[in-house]
Motif scaffolding. Structure first.
Motif, mmCIF file in Angstrom:
data_model
loop_
_atom_site.group_PDB
_atom_site.id
_atom_site.type_symbol
_atom_site.label_atom_id
_atom_site.label_comp_id
_atom_site.label_asym_id
_atom_site.label_seq_id
_atom_site.Cartn_x
_atom_site.Cartn_y
_atom_site.Cartn_z
ATOM 1 N N TYR A 19 -2.174 5.193 3.294
ATOM 2 C CA TYR A 19 -2.922 4.055 3.849
ATOM 3 C C TYR A 19 -2.218 3.507 5.087
ATOM 4 C CZ TYR A 19 -5.265 -0.481 4.164
ATOM 5 O OH TYR A 19 -5.972 -1.579 4.617
ATOM 6 N N ILE A 20 -0.906 3.393 5.005
ATOM 7 C CA ILE A 20 -0.133 2.862 6.138
ATOM 8 C C ILE A 20 -0.279 3.784 7.345
ATOM 9 C CG2 ILE A 20 2.207 2.351 6.955
ATOM 10 C CD1 ILE A 20 2.859 1.641 3.969
ATOM 11 N N ARG B 19 5.996 4.226 2.874
ATOM 12 C CA ARG B 19 5.788 3.232 1.817
ATOM 13 C C ARG B 19 7.046 2.399 1.621
ATOM 14 N NH1 ARG B 19 7.398 1.796 -2.635
ATOM 15 N NH2 ARG B 19 8.899 3.513 -2.694
ATOM 16 N N ARG B 20 8.193 3.070 1.612
ATOM 17 C CA ARG B 20 9.455 2.364 1.379
ATOM 18 C C ARG B 20 9.794 1.434 2.550
ATOM 19 N NH1 ARG B 20 12.284 6.345 1.661
ATOM 20 N NH2 ARG B 20 13.317 5.987 3.679
ATOM 21 N N ASP C 203 5.082 10.191 3.649
ATOM 22 C CA ASP C 203 4.342 9.047 3.119
ATOM 23 C C ASP C 203 5.254 8.150 2.287
ATOM 24 O OD1 ASP C 203 2.098 9.932 4.362
ATOM 25 O OD2 ASP C 203 1.013 10.503 2.534
ATOM 26 N N GLU C 204 6.170 8.762 1.555
ATOM 27 C CA GLU C 204 7.093 7.978 0.739
ATOM 28 C C GLU C 204 8.027 7.158 1.633
ATOM 29 O OE1 GLU C 204 9.240 6.086 -2.136
ATOM 30 O OE2 GLU C 204 7.257 7.053 -2.235
ATOM 31 N N SER D 60 0.827 -1.210 0.000
ATOM 32 C CA SER D 60 0.000 0.000 0.000
ATOM 33 C C SER D 60 0.861 1.260 0.000
ATOM 34 C CB SER D 60 -0.913 0.004 1.231
ATOM 35 O OG SER D 60 -1.803 -1.098 1.185
ATOM 36 N N ASP D 61 0.196 2.394 -0.240
ATOM 37 C CA ASP D 61 0.919 3.668 -0.220
ATOM 38 C C ASP D 61 1.052 4.172 1.215
ATOM 39 O OD1 ASP D 61 -1.520 4.899 0.518
ATOM 40 O OD2 ASP D 61 -2.014 5.328 -1.579
ATOM 41 N N GLY D 62 1.848 5.224 1.368
ATOM 42 C CA GLY D 62 2.151 5.727 2.694
ATOM 43 C C GLY D 62 0.946 6.248 3.443
ATOM 44 N N GLY E 34 6.927 -1.186 3.069
ATOM 45 C CA GLY E 34 6.810 -2.010 1.873
ATOM 46 C C GLY E 34 7.979 -2.923 1.621
#
Length: 816
Positions: free
Chosen positions: A304-305, A325-326, A321-322, A300-302, A329
């Motif tokens: 959502y997390i 995600r990283r 958010d990035e 998912s994207d940042g 993820g």
């Protein structure tokens, strides 16, 4: 034993637990301990600050891993253009688990590595970089008729490379445990110094659902096998979806292994998690998030997390958010060589018992957003050229757009003189040579003398079961000065059933602990006797474990350069029927030895009934190309077959194993007639001439019914029938199929006339194997159907194989 870092604190906790036990009872105290054991923190065992220094050139190793990832994906994708399939995601997930091992842990001279079957493309890719495989060979992945590489680890199809077949899931972990145990057996018996060897088993978290995967965990702990390391790749996915969608597989496995007495090392989170994991609230939350939901976070994207996992975690505000995600993820310990190395170091430094390393990864890592952490990634067999371009850029490989403009992606190699190639060569030299590698370097075993075989050849007027005849023969062979110590008797807690208690006082039962008790039968001549250097492996009630022991011993000539002669004796019903998959893996591993299906046949087990009455294992055995299946009738036939097996397997180095079915029905044992040895080995010979009007072909215990039918026919009907002993229906069939001349079965029957009646204690399909080569009227009698409790005589009448039924079949055939 781990050192107590704070004895005073330990004493205080023990005092508190004792108070709980006194006030609330032992059940409450035990409950608290179980909760504590099952609720360890969902963190890395080795924190970042405590990681040992990395011993290699990380920058260079990252380039090497990139080439291996690329070539593994290319070979599968190129093969998939032909519809050959393959697996991309498993190796992509586990690449660093192998790379760190190849560079720093796997000793080519004395370690054994059980590679995860679906990761085979990555192991081939590494061998390509090392110069052991060519680009042409990679391009023939899954194209074996053209001389290509087998799909998975198959020693029989690639005998200089693979050591262990592992893709039938569950067999790898089970065999790894018994391989580690057999290494200690060789050491304790003074056959080979294996003190420096270690067994590594690479497994998937989904594979741990197989009952064989966890079947021998307590054995490994009980025997203190600190030469064994399980590495379980916890990418949280199996073939179709999450391993534990509603719970957490890492914590489940941790509880299972800790409960079985293993040392557990967790390597879960990458270094980028360190800041987030400073939040105790997040640590607690992660230990409760079910794996199915965590997989959703990973894909998912940042935003959502943040909203669904970190919504009220203050420390998360410092991350974009990035960043989220990283990190969520893809930042996993299994993708960071420093963390993998730290976990492996903790494993190999542990003493006193086995270690499991639970490593978290992302399935399909580096293969792109369309593959990583997706439920369907196990079924994804190829990448598009655009996906390869993204992968190239991510891995930083020097591959041009022009090279990616065609229909097929190119392989990549930095060159034999490159820094990468020199580095992998140096690391493997330092670690004792390449892995995987299978070598066979041993002297043929000398053949035993004649004495033991003469003893069985002279027969016995006293009734003796062929099971007992086999055991007596091996007991004599174990006294041979040069080869006696190489026999490995294996039995699953039924030694007395098979008359093996006579071996206890002399050969003794293997136990790394020796015997720490006084045996209750110590005053008896045949008392139970355990010893550190014991020769007999009594495995307990586990046919699967017994087969794993047999496999380790049967391939010792290759894994250790020490040929051993294992025989595994078992209820025949619980062999090919129960552990047939392991017997196929044994054939794949080119194992050699004697499988002995005792108390064989559908009707010889008086009173036992359906689940003990084996009338089909000879048929199942006949399907295994490496198995030479025999059904001897007499003790002297057993002797001839064993002698033939010793010669073919241990002098001529044939990659076969023998299956003998022997019976528990005591019968008089005749002396061996002259000139029958060739017929015994090839599959049949005439045992009793009676006139030749008909020919009764009988195997195993059925020979006695045939002989009684022969007498009835002569005395009551004046019909003369010959009785033939068929020692192997399947060997007769194989020879007939393979020969370009006259099959042996026809040669044996040449010059005779009259119909053939075949009878055995097996289903009719067993003797019917040779029907196509019998050019005269044929009748087969057998024991098709389920077994029954009852007397032998009653059950044989029921199946129509008793002497009267045989005589009736002969009369009918002659009359026609």
């Amino acid at each position: 034993m781990e050192r107590d870092l704070d004895p005073q604190e330990t004493a205080e906790w023990l005092e508190s637990l004792e108070a709980v036990r006194r006030v609330a009872g032992p059940d409450r105290a035990e409950y608290l301990l179980r909760r504590l054991a099952a609720s360890t923190r969902y963190l890395n065992t080795v924190p970042t600050a405590e990681e040992p220094a990395y011993p290699g050139d990380l920058e260079l190793e990252e380039r090497i891993a990139a080439y291996d990832r690329w070539n593994a994906a290319v070979m599968v994708s190129r093969g998939s253009k032909l519809g050959l399939g393959g697996h991309l995601a498993t190796y992509a997930s586990a690449a660093w688990l192998y790379e760190v091992g190849f560079n720093h842990f796997f000793h080519g001279s004395h370690d054994q590595v059980f590679f995860q079957g679906h990761a085979s493309p990555g192991i081939y890719a590494r061998a390509f970089l090392e110069g052991r495989l060519t680009e042409a060979q990679l391009d023939l992945f899954r194209r074996e008729p053209e001389g290509g590489l087998p799909s998975y680890p198959h020693p029989r199809n690639m005998p200089g490379f693979w050591q262990f077949p592992t893709v039938s899931m569950g067999i790898g972990p089970l065999n790894a445990v018994y391989q580690a145990r057999f290494n200690r057996y060789l050491l304790n018996r003074g056959i080979k110094d294996t003190s420096g060897s270690r067994v590594w088993a690479f497994l998937g978290d989904g594979e741990m659902d197989e009952p064989e995967s966890t079947a021998a965990l307590t054995l490994a702990a009980r025997e203190g096998l600190d030469n064994l390391v399980f590495v379980i790749n916890c990418n949280l996915q199996r073939l179709d979806g999450p391993v534990r969608g509603n719970t957490r597989i890492v914590q489940e496995l941790e509880s299972v292994f800790r409960g079985a007495g293993w040392h557990v090392v967790k390597a879960l989170w990458g270094q980028e998690w360190d800041g987030l994991l400073a939040s105790e609230e997040l640590v607690a939350r992660l230990s409760e998030v079910p794996d199915g939901q965590f997989q959703t976070f990973a894909a998912s994207d940042g935003d959502y997390i943040r909203q669904n996992l970190l919504h009220d975690i203050d420390i998360a505000r410092a991350y974009s958010d990035e960043d989220l995600r990283r990190i969520v993820g893809g930042s996993r310990a299994g993708h960071e060589p420093r963390k993998v190395h730290a976990a492996y170091r903790a494993a190999v430094d542990h003493r006193g018992g086995p270690t499991v390393v639970l490593v978290q990864t992302v399935k399909g890592w580096t293969l792109g957003a369309g593959v990583e952490a997706r439920n369907a990634n196990h079924q994804m067999k190829k990448l598009t050229q655009d996906e390869f371009r993204v992968m190239r850029d991510r891995l930083g490989l020097p591959i041009s757009d022009e090279a990616l403009s065609g229909d097929l992606p190119p392989y990549a190699h930095p060159g034999p003189d490159s820094a990468e190639a020199r580095y992998v060569a140096e690391r493997r030299r330092a670690l004792g040579g390449p892995i995987p590698r299978r070598t066979v370097s041993h002297d043929p075993l000398p053949q035993p003398g004649d004495r033991a075989f003469r003893n069985v050849a002279k027969g016995s007027a006293q009734p003796v079961a062929t099971t007992m005849a086999f055991v007596r023969l091996v007991k004599d062979l174990m006294k041979e000065p040069e080869t006696g110590r190489r026999w490995v008797p294996i039995v699953p807690d039924e030694a007395r059933t098979f008359g093996m208690e006579s071996l206890f006082p002399t050969a003794k039962i293997y136990s790394p602990l020796g015997q720490r008790y006084e045996a209750v039968d110590r005053e008896l001549l045949l008392s139970y006797k355990e010893a550190v250097d014991g020769q007999i492996l009594i495995e307990g009630i586990t046919e699967a474990g017994s087969m794993a022991s047999f496999t380790a011993a049967a391939s010792s000539y290759a894994t250790h350069g020490e040929p051993m002669i294992p025989f595994y004796i078992f209820y025949s019903m619980f062999g090919f029927q129960r552990t047939g998959d392991q017997m196929w893996a044994l054939a794949d591993q080119l194992g050699r030895g004697f499988l002995v299906g005792a108390t064989a046949g559908r009707t010889t087990m008086t009173g036992e009934g359906l689940q003990h009455a084996d009338g089909h294992s000879q048929l199942l055995a006949s399907a295994n190309p490496a198995c030479l299946a025999y059904d001897p009738a007499f003790a002297y036939e057993v002797g001839v077959i064993v002698r033939d097996g010793l010669k073919r397997m241990f002098e001529l180095d044939e990659d076969v194993f023998y299956y003998l079915t022997v019976y528990n029905e005591p019968m008089p044992q005749p002396a061996m007639p002259e000139g029958v040895e060739e017929g015994i080995v090839k599959g049949m010979y005439r045992y009793s001439e009676g006139g030749g009007q008909a020919h009764i072909l009988a195997s195993g215990t059925a020979i006695h019914w045939a002989l009684e039918a022969q007498r009835l026919l002569k005395e009551e009907y004046g019909v003369g029938a010959d009785v033939w002993s068929v020692t192997s229906w399947s060997e007769l069939r194989r020879e007939a199929m393979a020969t370009t001349g006259v099959p042996y079965v026809r040669q044996a029957l040449a010059g005779t006339d009259g119909p053939v009646i075949a009878v055995s204690d097996w289903m009719r399909a067993v003797p019917d194997q040779i029907r196509p080569w019998i050019d005269r009227p044929w009748t087969s009698l057998g024991t098709d159907g389920f077994g029954l409790s009852g007397t032998r005589e009653a059950v044989r009448r029921h199946f129509g194989v008793d002497p009267g039924s045989i005589a009736d079949a002969v009369l009918k055939a002659v009359g026609e």
